[in-house]
Design a protein around this motif. Sequence first.
Motif, PDB file in Angstrom:
ATOM      1  N   SER A 198       0.842  -1.204   0.000  1.00 56.10           N
ATOM      2  CA  SER A 198       0.000   0.000   0.000  1.00 56.10           C
ATOM      3  C   SER A 198       0.872   1.246   0.000  1.00 56.10           C
ATOM      4  CB  SER A 198      -0.927  -0.008   1.209  1.00 56.10           C
ATOM      5  OG  SER A 198      -0.193   0.251   2.389  1.00 56.10           O
ATOM      6  N   THR A 199       0.250   2.398   0.108  1.00 55.91           N
ATOM      7  CA  THR A 199       1.009   3.647   0.033  1.00 55.91           C
ATOM      8  C   THR A 199       2.038   3.723   1.159  1.00 55.91           C
ATOM      9  OG1 THR A 199      -1.039   4.637  -0.757  1.00 55.91           O
ATOM     10  CG2 THR A 199       0.766   6.132  -0.240  1.00 55.91           C
ATOM     11  N   GLN A 249      -1.461  -0.639  -4.084  1.00 48.87           N
ATOM     12  CA  GLN A 249      -1.972   0.699  -4.387  1.00 48.87           C
ATOM     13  C   GLN A 249      -2.184   0.802  -5.899  1.00 48.87           C
ATOM     14  OE1 GLN A 249       0.983   3.885  -4.176  1.00 48.87           O
ATOM     15  NE2 GLN A 249       2.506   2.427  -3.475  1.00 48.87           N
ATOM     16  N   GLN A 250      -3.299   1.406  -6.299  1.00 52.48           N
ATOM     17  CA  GLN A 250      -3.639   1.455  -7.713  1.00 52.48           C
ATOM     18  C   GLN A 250      -2.896   2.589  -8.440  1.00 52.48           C
ATOM     19  OE1 GLN A 250      -8.294   0.842  -6.884  1.00 52.48           O
ATOM     20  NE2 GLN A 250      -7.730   0.597  -9.011  1.00 52.48           N
ATOM     21  N   HIS A 251      -2.948   2.512  -9.755  1.00 51.70           N
ATOM     22  CA  HIS A 251      -2.624   3.621 -10.686  1.00 51.70           C
ATOM     23  C   HIS A 251      -1.165   3.997 -10.846  1.00 51.70           C
ATOM     24  CE1 HIS A 251      -6.913   4.295 -10.316  1.00 51.70           C
ATOM     25  NE2 HIS A 251      -6.807   4.709  -9.069  1.00 51.70           N
ATOM     26  N   TRP A 281      -0.367   7.227  -7.161  1.00 50.24           N
ATOM     27  CA  TRP A 281      -1.766   7.641  -7.364  1.00 50.24           C
ATOM     28  C   TRP A 281      -2.042   9.023  -6.769  1.00 50.24           C
ATOM     29  CZ3 TRP A 281      -4.862   8.586  -3.084  1.00 50.24           C
ATOM     30  CH2 TRP A 281      -4.281   8.241  -1.848  1.00 50.24           C
ATOM     31  N   ASP A 328      -5.777  -2.591  -4.730  1.00 48.33           N
ATOM     32  CA  ASP A 328      -6.035  -2.801  -3.299  1.00 48.33           C
ATOM     33  C   ASP A 328      -7.527  -2.767  -2.949  1.00 48.33           C
ATOM     34  OD1 ASP A 328      -6.210  -0.035  -3.702  1.00 48.33           O
ATOM     35  OD2 ASP A 328      -4.776   0.483  -2.140  1.00 48.33           O
ATOM     36  N   ASN A 329      -8.292  -1.923  -3.622  1.00 46.58           N
ATOM     37  CA  ASN A 329      -9.711  -1.839  -3.249  1.00 46.58           C
ATOM     38  C   ASN A 329     -10.473  -3.095  -3.668  1.00 46.58           C
ATOM     39  OD1 ASN A 329      -9.752   0.900  -2.035  1.00 46.58           O
ATOM     40  ND2 ASN A 329      -8.946   1.433  -4.052  1.00 46.58           N
ATOM     41  N   THR A 376      -4.452   5.961   3.436  1.00 45.89           N
ATOM     42  CA  THR A 376      -3.974   7.240   2.929  1.00 45.89           C
ATOM     43  C   THR A 376      -5.080   7.842   2.073  1.00 45.89           C
ATOM     44  OG1 THR A 376      -1.828   6.144   2.767  1.00 45.89           O
ATOM     45  CG2 THR A 376      -2.011   8.348   1.800  1.00 45.89           C
ATOM     46  N   SER A 377      -5.658   7.010   1.195  1.00 48.96           N
ATOM     47  CA  SER A 377      -6.834   7.432   0.434  1.00 48.96           C
ATOM     48  C   SER A 377      -8.084   7.154   1.251  1.00 48.96           C
ATOM     49  CB  SER A 377      -6.913   6.663  -0.891  1.00 48.96           C
ATOM     50  OG  SER A 377      -7.018   5.273  -0.650  1.00 48.96           O
ATOM     51  N   VAL A 416     -11.781   5.822   0.495  1.00 49.36           N
ATOM     52  CA  VAL A 416     -12.462   5.164  -0.626  1.00 49.36           C
ATOM     53  C   VAL A 416     -13.843   4.694  -0.200  1.00 49.36           C
ATOM     54  CG1 VAL A 416     -12.412   3.175  -2.191  1.00 49.36           C
ATOM     55  CG2 VAL A 416     -10.309   4.410  -1.700  1.00 49.36           C
ATOM     56  N   PHE A 431     -14.500   1.235 -11.943  1.00 49.21           N
ATOM     57  CA  PHE A 431     -13.485   0.190 -11.985  1.00 49.21           C
ATOM     58  C   PHE A 431     -14.116  -1.202 -12.027  1.00 49.21           C
ATOM     59  CE2 PHE A 431     -10.517   3.242  -9.469  1.00 49.21           C
ATOM     60  CZ  PHE A 431     -10.258   3.944 -10.629  1.00 49.21           C
ATOM     61  N   LEU A 451     -16.320   3.184  -7.483  1.00 51.37           N
ATOM     62  CA  LEU A 451     -15.792   3.759  -6.238  1.00 51.37           C
ATOM     63  C   LEU A 451     -15.526   5.254  -6.373  1.00 51.37           C
ATOM     64  CD1 LEU A 451     -12.480   4.352  -6.388  1.00 51.37           C
ATOM     65  CD2 LEU A 451     -12.315   1.920  -6.036  1.00 51.37           C
ATOM     66  N   CYS A 495     -12.914   8.055  -4.657  1.00 48.40           N
ATOM     67  CA  CYS A 495     -11.658   8.035  -3.896  1.00 48.40           C
ATOM     68  C   CYS A 495     -11.178   9.455  -3.622  1.00 48.40           C
ATOM     69  CB  CYS A 495     -10.598   7.272  -4.692  1.00 48.40           C
ATOM     70  SG  CYS A 495      -8.955   7.299  -3.939  1.00 48.40           S
ATOM     71  N   ARG A 533      -8.959  14.904  -5.268  1.00 50.36           N
ATOM     72  CA  ARG A 533      -9.231  14.149  -6.501  1.00 50.36           C
ATOM     73  C   ARG A 533     -10.726  14.014  -6.720  1.00 50.36           C
ATOM     74  NH1 ARG A 533      -7.311   7.840  -6.880  1.00 50.36           N
ATOM     75  NH2 ARG A 533      -9.089   7.036  -8.072  1.00 50.36           N
TER      76      ARG A 533
HETATM   77  O1  LIG Z   1      -6.140   5.518  -5.943  1.00 48.84           O
HETATM   78  C1  LIG Z   1      -6.776   4.777  -5.224  1.00 48.84           C
HETATM   79  C2  LIG Z   1      -8.032   4.151  -5.694  1.00 48.84           C
HETATM   80  O2  LIG Z   1      -8.453   4.595  -6.941  1.00 48.84           O
HETATM   81  C3  LIG Z   1      -6.253   4.484  -3.847  1.00 48.84           C
HETATM   82  O3  LIG Z   1      -7.181   3.765  -3.090  1.00 48.84           O
HETATM   83  C4  LIG Z   1      -4.934   3.761  -3.943  1.00 48.84           C
HETATM   84  O4  LIG Z   1      -5.196   2.463  -4.408  1.00 48.84           O
HETATM   85  C5  LIG Z   1      -4.139   3.820  -2.644  1.00 48.84           C
HETATM   86  O5  LIG Z   1      -4.708   3.125  -1.593  1.00 48.84           O
HETATM   87  P1  LIG Z   1      -4.203   3.218  -0.061  1.00 48.84           P
HETATM   88  O6  LIG Z   1      -2.753   2.943  -0.053  1.00 48.84           O
HETATM   89  O7  LIG Z   1      -4.557   4.568   0.440  1.00 48.84           O
HETATM   90  O8  LIG Z   1      -4.979   2.151   0.654  1.00 48.84           O
END
Ligand SMILES: O=C(CO)[C@@H](O)[C@H](O)COP(=O)(O)O
Length: 485
Positions: A23-24, A83-85, A103, A249-250, A270-271, A273, A292, A302, A304, A350
């Motif tokens: 994750s982040t 973590q996405q993107h 992200w 992750d989501n 950190t995000s 969601v 998604f 979702l 975010c 965002r």
């Molecule tokens: O950008 C998104 C979802 O679109 C975030 O949910 C990231 O995937 C980071 O996740 P965390 O590390 O905050 O859990």
Amino acid sequence: MTAPTTSPTTGSPRTLVAGVDSSTQSCKVVVRDAQTGALVRFGSAPHPDGTEVDPAAWWEAFGAAVAVAGGLDDVSALSVGGQQHGMVVLDAHGDVIRPALLWNDTRSAQAAIDLTAELGGPQAWADATGSVPVASFTVTKLRWLAQNEPENAARIAAVCLPHDWLTWQISGAGGTPGAARDLSALVTDRSDASGTGYFSGTTGKYRLDLLDLALGEGASSRIVLPRVLEPGESIRLDDGLVLGAGAGDNAAAALGLGMVPGDVTISLGTSGVVSAVSAVPAADGTGMAAGFSDATGAYLPLACTLNASRVLDGAARMLGVDHAGLSALALSAPAGADGLVLVPYLEGERTPNRPDATGTLHGLRLATTTPAHLARAAVEGMLCGLADGLDALRAQGVEVTRLLLVGGGARSDAVRHIAPQVFGLPIEVPQPGEYVADGAARQAAWALSGEADAPDWGPPAGTKVFEAPVEPVIREQYAAVRDLL
Ligand SMILES: O=C(CO)[C@@H](O)[C@H](O)COP(=O)(O)O
Ligand SMILES: Nc1ncnc2c1ncn2[C@@H]1O[C@H](COP(=O)(O)OP(=O)(O)O)[C@@H](O)[C@H]1O
């Protein structure tokens, strides 16, 4: 790689699987019993701060987390959630060209505006990919790279996401520095691919035209994209370890929580969601809801935000207290904090798309200049941003029968008690855990089984329900100042 393991309670043989959440802020590894889902071991290690990170740091943290979790020698299958993107660009040797843009890096905001216009506007993107691109999405980061670091863009031989890169490293195809690496061995899954901005969740195919739009005509013919594995599909390594496709992750959290239609999860990492599983894809031209895909073949609309648990971290820092202190302070102030409102755009935002915004305090009077009022305003402001996200999901037809609260911020008592006042619904808080890593472990067990569906590990344990009358003033006063930038 796999050594026989026996259950400490029954003494009978058991099969172990591992799930990873890269994750982040950290890497977490769970080892679970493939059949029952029982937790056997856990480890974690921190990631560096910042919105651009050398992927080598994820590899190092993964190794450290695995060591804390007692190693993987007795594990039969593993999947990575991440973590996405994030944009990981590789050259022809498989070397990382520059640190990954994450992200939550907003430098590609103008690229998002330009790309949106070039395809014919927000709805055209939502129809093509499910989502309207914002600075978070990989496609906008690639355009930024082409414009700002053309020499790096010209070297791209492959683009992948954080979870794809980590899976590739674990598979051995990512090799060690200096050794041969096989770009064609890169794999991903539909949930994470759906956050790139160049993949259609409805067709299950990459939109190479959109990759070309970002990087220039013909770019897609020289760039390797990870092969998109089917849900439940796997690769088997020479040493016998089975690797699942992994997931964003989501989507992994949805698997870990066993979400079904009607369940909506609020994740405070950190995000922030708000997500739901759905049989139908979303295509929200307003951009509030991202359309998604999930990790099972369904969809994961979702919303975010960039500002969740770190709003609490920041408020605690300003007040010179720890998380427990912040929570006690927030709960000692009245609902609505006597009119003090924090619009918590501390990292830009965002959802709504305000990459350059900053946080603002409204309604400050002598009577509200107390630590308790500020603490309460921080919790309420963070939750109001997510309540707006839930409205956006409802506008997409998402049915809401149950609200679940997870992630680091869900450990806060104040958040648990104030959330029902903001959302107007009871809030179910499963026992604190690593639901992304758990979902990845469940996917690994699925991949190992070869069955059509993931194994049934039952609902999360130790769920507590928090109820409180809705306090409309909280959202009303937030809505009155949210757009005063
Ligand atoms: O950008 C998104 C979802 O679109 C975030 O949910 C990231 O995937 C980071 O996740 P965390 O590390 O905050 O859990
Ligand atoms: N009791 C708590 N109250 C509020 N926030 C907390 C608490 N415990 C941890 N956090 C915060 O949760 C965050 C980590 O949550 P996590 O879901 O692991 O994030 P991520 O998945 O983005 O790495 C950190 O910002 C941390 O300070």
